[in-house]
Design an enzyme around this catalytic site. Sequence first.
Site, PDB file in Angstrom:
ATOM      1  N   LYS A  44      62.929  40.707 -14.788  1.00 28.90           N
ATOM      2  CA  LYS A  44      62.231  41.566 -13.822  1.00 28.90           C
ATOM      3  C   LYS A  44      63.416  41.709 -12.643  1.00 28.90           C
ATOM      4  CE  LYS A  44      57.748  42.370 -12.525  1.00 28.90           C
ATOM      5  NZ  LYS A  44      56.295  41.740 -12.378  1.00 28.90           N
TER       6      LYS A  44
HETATM    7  C1  E4P Z   1      53.784  43.895 -11.679  1.00 34.22           C
HETATM    8  O1  E4P Z   1      54.432  43.626 -12.702  1.00 34.22           O
HETATM    9  C2  E4P Z   1      53.094  43.058 -10.773  1.00 34.22           C
HETATM   10  O2  E4P Z   1      53.138  41.528 -11.428  1.00 34.22           O
HETATM   11  C3  E4P Z   1      51.729  43.389 -10.531  1.00 34.22           C
HETATM   12  O3  E4P Z   1      51.370  44.544 -11.007  1.00 34.22           O
HETATM   13  C4  E4P Z   1      51.457  43.329  -8.981  1.00 34.22           C
HETATM   14  O4  E4P Z   1      49.809  43.577  -8.913  1.00 34.22           O
HETATM   15  P1  E4P Z   1      49.283  43.241  -7.497  1.00 34.22           P
HETATM   16  O5  E4P Z   1      49.344  44.425  -6.514  1.00 34.22           O
HETATM   17  O6  E4P Z   1      47.762  43.353  -8.013  1.00 34.22           O
HETATM   18  O7  E4P Z   1      49.792  42.027  -6.911  1.00 34.22           O
END
Ligand code: E4P
Length: 218
Positions: free
Chosen positions: A87
């Site tokens: 990522k």
């Molecule tokens: C994406 O991969 C992130 O880990 C995640 O969806 C972020 O979500 P949040 O805005 O609830 O922290």
Amino acid sequence: MKFFIDTANLAEIAEANDLGVLDGVTTNPSLMAKEGIKGKDNIFAHYVKICNMVQGDVSAEVIATDYQGIIAEGEELASLHENIVVKVPMIKDGIKAIRYFSEKGIKTNCTLVFSAGQALLAAKAGATYVSPFIGRLDDVSTDGLALIEQIVTIYDNYGFETKVLAASIRHVMHLVQCAEIGADVATCPLNVITGLLRHPLTDIGLEKFLADHKKVNS
Ligand code: E4P
């Protein structure tokens, strides 16, 4: 549409996996910190645990923000397990690194995407997944789902292979609307996945069926 769970909590991953509908996992540094996992060895060991629990892609986020650092960290992460997806944040060096990983056959998830232009760039660089954050856009009075729609259209127009991974999903309607729009994947917390089960008419109907059965069978 594939279902990924957005957590680093092993019990939640196990519960979603037991349902038989889980296709993968996404994590991020905040989610890892929430589980109290710290130190490179522990963090890497945790990713391997997750990979061994689930059949599907597991996103592990780099901490480095410079090109060489992202490459070094991403290659280490990718070597942990064949299901690891590196990522990478949507920054200049991140895009360059995604191009590098793409040429090396290492899967990537371009994260922290908040505009169609960013998503276009991620696809051009060869990202495996792009993660637009719906909930965080909604939080600032911007239509997160409209962004998913825009990205799906752009990718369809040009046949990009990058998968649209709708992220930052906060509730069941986000998930259902992502499916309507044609997102390839939705990553969400456990309560959103299990929330799909719920309807009061199902509960009322089941109660009546069981009561009627009991009347003539007891
Ligand atoms: C994406 O991969 C992130 O880990 C995640 O969806 C972020 O979500 P949040 O805005 O609830 O922290």
